[in-house]
Design a protein around this motif. Sequence first.
Motif, PDB file in Angstrom:
ATOM      1  N   PHE A   6     -30.309  40.149 -17.218  1.00 21.16           N
ATOM      2  CA  PHE A   6     -29.397  40.517 -18.313  1.00 21.16           C
ATOM      3  C   PHE A   6     -28.755  39.260 -18.870  1.00 21.16           C
ATOM      4  O   PHE A   6     -28.828  38.184 -18.259  1.00 21.16           O
ATOM      5  CB  PHE A   6     -28.337  41.520 -17.831  1.00 21.16           C
ATOM      6  N   GLU A   7     -28.122  39.397 -20.035  1.00 23.73           N
ATOM      7  CA  GLU A   7     -27.487  38.263 -20.698  1.00 23.73           C
ATOM      8  C   GLU A   7     -26.052  38.602 -21.070  1.00 23.73           C
ATOM      9  O   GLU A   7     -25.704  39.779 -21.254  1.00 23.73           O
ATOM     10  CB  GLU A   7     -28.271  37.868 -21.957  1.00 23.73           C
ATOM     11  N   GLU A   8     -25.231  37.559 -21.173  1.00 23.49           N
ATOM     12  CA  GLU A   8     -23.835  37.702 -21.589  1.00 23.49           C
ATOM     13  C   GLU A   8     -23.546  36.677 -22.679  1.00 23.49           C
ATOM     14  O   GLU A   8     -23.760  35.483 -22.481  1.00 23.49           O
ATOM     15  CB  GLU A   8     -22.896  37.481 -20.408  1.00 23.49           C
TER      16      GLU A   8
ATOM     17  N   PHE B 239     -28.681  35.843 -16.553  1.00 19.16           N
ATOM     18  CA  PHE B 239     -28.505  36.202 -15.155  1.00 19.16           C
ATOM     19  C   PHE B 239     -29.765  36.908 -14.655  1.00 19.16           C
ATOM     20  O   PHE B 239     -30.456  37.589 -15.418  1.00 19.16           O
ATOM     21  CB  PHE B 239     -27.313  37.151 -14.982  1.00 19.16           C
ATOM     22  N   ASN B 240     -30.011  36.795 -13.369  1.00 22.14           N
ATOM     23  CA  ASN B 240     -31.187  37.426 -12.773  1.00 22.14           C
ATOM     24  C   ASN B 240     -30.841  37.953 -11.388  1.00 22.14           C
ATOM     25  O   ASN B 240     -30.618  37.167 -10.458  1.00 22.14           O
ATOM     26  CB  ASN B 240     -32.350  36.433 -12.694  1.00 22.14           C
ATOM     27  N   MET B 241     -30.787  39.263 -11.235  1.00 23.90           N
ATOM     28  CA  MET B 241     -30.511  39.900  -9.951  1.00 23.90           C
ATOM     29  C   MET B 241     -31.790  40.142  -9.146  1.00 23.90           C
ATOM     30  O   MET B 241     -31.728  40.678  -8.041  1.00 23.90           O
ATOM     31  CB  MET B 241     -29.806  41.240 -10.150  1.00 23.90           C
ATOM     32  N   GLY B 242     -32.961  39.779  -9.697  1.00 22.34           N
ATOM     33  CA  GLY B 242     -34.215  40.123  -9.047  1.00 22.34           C
ATOM     34  C   GLY B 242     -34.462  41.620  -9.146  1.00 22.34           C
ATOM     35  O   GLY B 242     -33.808  42.343  -9.905  1.00 22.34           O
TER      36      GLY B 242
ATOM     37  N   SER C 279     -22.483  43.464 -18.944  1.00 20.75           N
ATOM     38  CA  SER C 279     -23.903  43.608 -19.259  1.00 20.75           C
ATOM     39  C   SER C 279     -24.726  43.869 -18.002  1.00 20.75           C
ATOM     40  O   SER C 279     -25.830  44.397 -18.074  1.00 20.75           O
ATOM     41  CB  SER C 279     -24.427  42.353 -19.968  1.00 20.75           C
ATOM     42  N   GLN C 280     -24.189  43.511 -16.865  1.00 22.21           N
ATOM     43  CA  GLN C 280     -24.843  43.812 -15.594  1.00 22.21           C
ATOM     44  C   GLN C 280     -25.024  45.324 -15.438  1.00 22.21           C
ATOM     45  O   GLN C 280     -25.962  45.777 -14.777  1.00 22.21           O
ATOM     46  CB  GLN C 280     -24.000  43.255 -14.442  1.00 22.21           C
TER      47      GLN C 280
END
Length: 497
Positions: free
Chosen positions: A388-390, A401-404, A430-431
């Motif tokens: 996602f992006e902010e 961002f990357n949570m996998g 955004s998460q």
Amino acid sequence: MLSKKSYRVALMGIYHESNTFIDRKTTITDFENSHLLRGEQVMEEYKDAHHEIGGMLAVMEEHGVGVIPVLFAEATPGGRVTASAYGILVDELAERLKAILPVDGCLVVPHGAGVAENQPDMDGHWLGRVRELVGADVPIIGTLDPHANVSSAMITATDALVAYKTNPHIDQYETGRAAGELLIQTLKGIYKPVQYLVKPPVTISIEQQQTAHYPCKMLYEAANAVVRPGEVLSISILLGFPYADVPEMGTSFLVVTNNDRYAGEEVAHQLAAVLTANRHAFVGVLETLEIQRVKIASAPKPVLWLDMGDNVGGGAAGDSVVLLKQLEQQPGLRGFTCVYDPDSVAVGWRVGVGDCIQLALGNDYQLGLRNQPYHVEATVLAKVDGKFEEHAPRHGGQVRFNMGDTLLVETRAGNVIMIHALRVPPFSLSQLTTFGIDPAAFDVLIAKGVNAPIAAYGPICKTVLQANTPGATQADMTGLDFRFRRRPLFPFDHIMS
């Protein structure tokens, strides 16, 4: 614009907030999973970001200064950086910097609370390497996170460091601009920055570090009252990072003047005196979960419930289920939380959306530091890629961002859990919204942090509660086993005003 000379400015940073009370070390893979950027990649990532690098780049462009990005490495806060990882990063930074010399100035982006296995003062060390390479006459100016544990080595290696003024950190872009303008005026010969650092024998509880509220606000008001335009160029209040067992741990004041060390000394000591005199106001409240459960029942909703003991932004894993289990026992309340648990993600990835699964989720830190999962039955709602992006100003200033691999599940009690394979702090709504989660649809939103998540969640949450939970980032720092901190240091020790 500057004179007709074409100035060349190097831009670089190794940025990590290191919790020395965590066993798991921060590896080169952690940097690769976050931000390990070389050359033009730095420009591409941050040119339009609400980040200090974005502010620096904007000022350099406005003044027609050529920027040569060297390297920027950043990893999610965690344990000490391994000697191997730090060696890789500092050696590559040095080699890349040597390849572009000579330069007229340097813009540097340390955090200020980095600790490597072989370098307790990681930021002081890599900044010192930069100074050795560029020489004594090249100005080195940069930024600091206000959670920095500032060392004399950091000050010796640089001409000026400027800290963000907000926590949550939403002024990183502006701070980058301030550092950039200071470098421009130094290159022009208008300023000759001199730094003065004071470290009073006081450290501020992480719970009391929200800059817009009392008591922290008091320090910033005091700083504004002693500003001397043209004489004092910058006043930085370094709140400190209490989860690093290093001699530099604690609150400090850093004043940059235009070649007037005595003015800097006077202002810094004035501010230190304000903190010391009011030190008892900076000890945390440490409200119990029992009290907060009662408050939540009648509080305006949604409630932002901050898990201070599992503060990802302070290095914690983000795997605590303490507050989730509390919610599961509160009938009539619907909640949301994120939990870092790669094993549970793998379990959910093997079944279909809509299937019911049994999970051994996270860790209950009330029962122990590890291997105390929450056994829960849940329905799989979705499986997503976790990216996602902010694009708004939020704590940390990051864009991508990357949570996998990420699993969304709902428990029988109606609580929704986002389970992710990579550690990511809760700095952006955004998460949730990227994956179809409406934060306003919940009574309680659990975020693993202390103050940082407020920038994202505050606008929709009518109540904010900081929970005194157990974990690697417990709010009561006096309960941690320090070996290397300064003595005396309040609130650990008694001090005289």
